[in-house]
Design an enzyme around this catalytic site. Structure first.
Site, PDB file in Angstrom:
ATOM      1  N   GLY A   6       0.829  -1.215   0.000  1.00 18.89           N
ATOM      2  CA  GLY A   6       0.000   0.000   0.000  1.00 18.89           C
ATOM      3  C   GLY A   6       0.860   1.259   0.000  1.00 18.89           C
ATOM      4  O   GLY A   6       0.679   2.143   0.836  1.00 18.89           O
ATOM      5  N   GLY A   7       1.780   1.321  -0.975  1.00 22.27           N
ATOM      6  CA  GLY A   7       2.774   2.404  -0.943  1.00 22.27           C
ATOM      7  C   GLY A   7       2.412   3.671  -1.687  1.00 22.27           C
ATOM      8  O   GLY A   7       3.224   4.588  -1.775  1.00 22.27           O
ATOM      9  N   ASN A  30       1.840  -2.604   5.501  1.00 24.89           N
ATOM     10  CA  ASN A  30       1.132  -1.341   5.768  1.00 24.89           C
ATOM     11  C   ASN A  30      -0.299  -1.337   5.238  1.00 24.89           C
ATOM     12  O   ASN A  30      -1.164  -0.668   5.796  1.00 24.89           O
ATOM     13  CB  ASN A  30       1.929  -0.195   5.133  1.00 24.89           C
ATOM     14  N   ARG A  74       0.021   5.992  -1.138  1.00 21.96           N
ATOM     15  CA  ARG A  74      -0.504   7.185  -0.470  1.00 21.96           C
ATOM     16  C   ARG A  74      -0.361   7.048   1.052  1.00 21.96           C
ATOM     17  O   ARG A  74       0.034   5.984   1.562  1.00 21.96           O
ATOM     18  CB  ARG A  74      -1.969   7.424  -0.828  1.00 21.96           C
ATOM     19  N   THR A  83      -8.423  -7.109  13.793  1.00 27.73           N
ATOM     20  CA  THR A  83      -7.266  -7.289  12.902  1.00 27.73           C
ATOM     21  C   THR A  83      -6.023  -6.619  13.467  1.00 27.73           C
ATOM     22  O   THR A  83      -4.926  -7.161  13.372  1.00 27.73           O
ATOM     23  CB  THR A  83      -7.536  -6.739  11.484  1.00 27.73           C
ATOM     24  N   LYS A  84      -6.184  -5.448  14.067  1.00 29.01           N
ATOM     25  CA  LYS A  84      -4.993  -4.735  14.545  1.00 29.01           C
ATOM     26  C   LYS A  84      -4.454  -5.374  15.823  1.00 29.01           C
ATOM     27  O   LYS A  84      -3.246  -5.448  16.027  1.00 29.01           O
ATOM     28  CB  LYS A  84      -5.307  -3.247  14.734  1.00 29.01           C
ATOM     29  N   TYR A 136     -12.076  -4.018  12.612  1.00 29.02           N
ATOM     30  CA  TYR A 136     -10.742  -3.414  12.488  1.00 29.02           C
ATOM     31  C   TYR A 136      -9.911  -3.700  13.740  1.00 29.02           C
ATOM     32  O   TYR A 136      -8.719  -4.036  13.649  1.00 29.02           O
ATOM     33  CB  TYR A 136     -10.935  -1.915  12.268  1.00 29.02           C
TER      34      TYR A 136
HETATM   35  P1  NAD Z   1      -4.860   4.828   3.279  1.00 27.30           P
HETATM   36  O1  NAD Z   1      -6.262   4.400   3.100  1.00 27.30           O
HETATM   37  O2  NAD Z   1      -4.444   6.184   2.846  1.00 27.30           O
HETATM   38  O3  NAD Z   1      -3.870   3.769   2.614  1.00 27.30           O
HETATM   39  C1  NAD Z   1      -4.090   2.384   2.673  1.00 27.30           C
HETATM   40  C2  NAD Z   1      -3.225   1.737   1.613  1.00 27.30           C
HETATM   41  O4  NAD Z   1      -3.516   0.333   1.609  1.00 27.30           O
HETATM   42  C3  NAD Z   1      -3.526   2.269   0.208  1.00 27.30           C
HETATM   43  O5  NAD Z   1      -2.311   2.450  -0.475  1.00 27.30           O
HETATM   44  C4  NAD Z   1      -4.325   1.134  -0.423  1.00 27.30           C
HETATM   45  O6  NAD Z   1      -4.148   1.052  -1.821  1.00 27.30           O
HETATM   46  C5  NAD Z   1      -3.710  -0.078   0.274  1.00 27.30           C
HETATM   47  N1  NAD Z   1      -4.605  -1.234   0.217  1.00 27.30           N
HETATM   48  C6  NAD Z   1      -5.857  -1.336   0.736  1.00 27.30           C
HETATM   49  N2  NAD Z   1      -6.386  -2.529   0.427  1.00 27.30           N
HETATM   50  C7  NAD Z   1      -5.452  -3.206  -0.281  1.00 27.30           C
HETATM   51  C8  NAD Z   1      -5.401  -4.489  -0.883  1.00 27.30           C
HETATM   52  N3  NAD Z   1      -6.423  -5.349  -0.826  1.00 27.30           N
HETATM   53  N4  NAD Z   1      -4.274  -4.855  -1.547  1.00 27.30           N
HETATM   54  C9  NAD Z   1      -3.244  -4.005  -1.630  1.00 27.30           C
HETATM   55  N5  NAD Z   1      -3.205  -2.781  -1.089  1.00 27.30           N
HETATM   56  C10 NAD Z   1      -4.309  -2.386  -0.419  1.00 27.30           C
HETATM   57  O7  NAD Z   1      -4.570   4.615   4.830  1.00 27.30           O
HETATM   58  P2  NAD Z   1      -3.390   5.059   5.784  1.00 27.30           P
HETATM   59  O8  NAD Z   1      -3.975   5.956   6.785  1.00 27.30           O
HETATM   60  O9  NAD Z   1      -2.171   5.466   5.038  1.00 27.30           O
HETATM   61  O10 NAD Z   1      -3.162   3.648   6.506  1.00 27.30           O
HETATM   62  C11 NAD Z   1      -2.010   2.842   6.347  1.00 27.30           C
HETATM   63  C12 NAD Z   1      -1.982   1.817   7.467  1.00 27.30           C
HETATM   64  O11 NAD Z   1      -1.933   2.495   8.729  1.00 27.30           O
HETATM   65  C13 NAD Z   1      -3.220   0.924   7.520  1.00 27.30           C
HETATM   66  O12 NAD Z   1      -2.845  -0.387   7.874  1.00 27.30           O
HETATM   67  C14 NAD Z   1      -4.050   1.547   8.624  1.00 27.30           C
HETATM   68  O13 NAD Z   1      -4.898   0.619   9.223  1.00 27.30           O
HETATM   69  C15 NAD Z   1      -2.961   2.024   9.563  1.00 27.30           C
HETATM   70  N6  NAD Z   1      -3.395   3.085  10.472  1.00 27.30           N
HETATM   71  C16 NAD Z   1      -3.807   4.298  10.012  1.00 27.30           C
HETATM   72  C17 NAD Z   1      -4.201   5.272  10.909  1.00 27.30           C
HETATM   73  C18 NAD Z   1      -4.664   6.637  10.483  1.00 27.30           C
HETATM   74  O14 NAD Z   1      -5.137   7.389  11.357  1.00 27.30           O
HETATM   75  N7  NAD Z   1      -4.555   7.024   9.235  1.00 27.30           N
HETATM   76  C19 NAD Z   1      -4.185   4.993  12.275  1.00 27.30           C
HETATM   77  C20 NAD Z   1      -3.752   3.762  12.715  1.00 27.30           C
HETATM   78  C21 NAD Z   1      -3.358   2.808  11.800  1.00 27.30           C
END
Ligand code: NAD
Length: 248
Positions: A13-14, A91, A16, A159-160, A156
């Site tokens: 998920g690189g 990620n 964004r 999973t986390k 969610y």
């Molecule tokens: P985001 O939605 O901007 O990015 C998620 C990324 O995962 C995207 O690049 C997307 O293309 C990819 N993705 C989703 N489903 C996929 C699949 N089936 N196959 C391949 N790629 C897939 O979210 P983010 O905020 O950058 O989150 C990144 C990580 O951090 C996630 O695991 C999220 O749970 C975790 N996280 C985020 C936050 C937050 O506040 N943003 C907080 C805690 C944890």
């Protein structure tokens, strides 16, 4: 010499948010970067340009982490084009928020498949390369929700929390093979994922966060870069919170 020069890093998920920031910070540290993207190949090209401008190589793959076949193919192609993967950043993740009784089985399953099966598939495919090298770093992006739970996020949270347990268990299996396994648990970070959160809820989040603001993706990426570095060789099986001190 840069800390990660000569290493090959796969970030899921690189394109964004946190994943993009991690790809860039690992490239800054000298690692060659592979990442997967789901939708926009244009966006992937843009990130590859940003990565290669830092003087390292980059490959992007249109791969869904829920597919064992696609993931295995990607890991093999990374090996053939960049070399063996020694750093994996799990990620990719999604949310499908609903209070429990309103949640459908599909919404439950979808989050399990991406957030947990994805981690299994990628780690399972890449770990043999690290064992061969006798050095590796696996860093799983979990969430504060995996430690505290959160309203409307039973799927969610499972999973986390599961990712944190996976981290602790796998760390024990790989410790004597030169491979560390850690989780980074972000609090609320300003990305597309938190754009879905209503502004009134974000105001509450700021109020509950001692630092008084949302985090930015680079602050998570800095913690990941440290755990990936040779300086973090004695840290394994840990969950590192990057959350502005949030308590819920
Ligand atoms: P985001 O939605 O901007 O990015 C998620 C990324 O995962 C995207 O690049 C997307 O293309 C990819 N993705 C989703 N489903 C996929 C699949 N089936 N196959 C391949 N790629 C897939 O979210 P983010 O905020 O950058 O989150 C990144 C990580 O951090 C996630 O695991 C999220 O749970 C975790 N996280 C985020 C936050 C937050 O506040 N943003 C907080 C805690 C944890």
């Amino acid at each position: 010499m840069k800390q990660l020069q000569g290493k090959v890093c796969l970030v899921t998920g690189g394109t964004r948010g946190i994943g993009r920031a991690i790809a860039l910070s690992m490239a800054e540290a000298g690692a060659d970067i592979a990442f997967n993207y789901e939708r926009s190949s244009e966006k992937a090209e843009e990130i590859c340009h940003e990565v290669t401008a830092l003087g390292v190589r980059c490959r992007a793959f249109a791969v869904n982490v829920t597919s064992v076949e696609e993931v295995n193919r990607m890991v093999q192609e990374v090996n053939d084009s960049l070399g063996p993967i020694s750093i994996v950043i799990n990620n990719a993740g999604i949310t499908r928020d609903r209070t429990f009784l309103k949640m459908t089985k599909e919404q439950w399953d979808e989050v399990m498949h991406v957030n947990l099966d994805g981690v299994f598939n990628v780690t399972h495919a890449a770990l043999p390369f690290m064992i061969n090298l006798g050095w590796g770093r696996i860093i799983n992006i979990s969430s504060f929700v995996g430690l505290t739970g959160n309203f409307g996020q039973t799927n969610y949270a499972v999973t986390k929390g599961g990712i944190n347990s996976f981290t602790m268990a796998l760390a024990r299996e790989t410790a004597r093979k030169g491979i560390t396994v850690n989780s980074v648990a972000p609090g609320f970070i300003a990305t597309d994922m938190t754009k879905e959160v209503p502004p009134s809820v974000l105001d509450q989040v700021r109020a509950m966060t001692p630092v008084g603001r949302l985090g930015n993706p680079e602050e998570v990426a800095d913690a990941v870069a440290f755990l990936a570095s040779p300086r973090a060789g004695y840290i394994t099986g840990q969950v590192l919170s990057v959350n502005g001190g949030i308590y819920m």
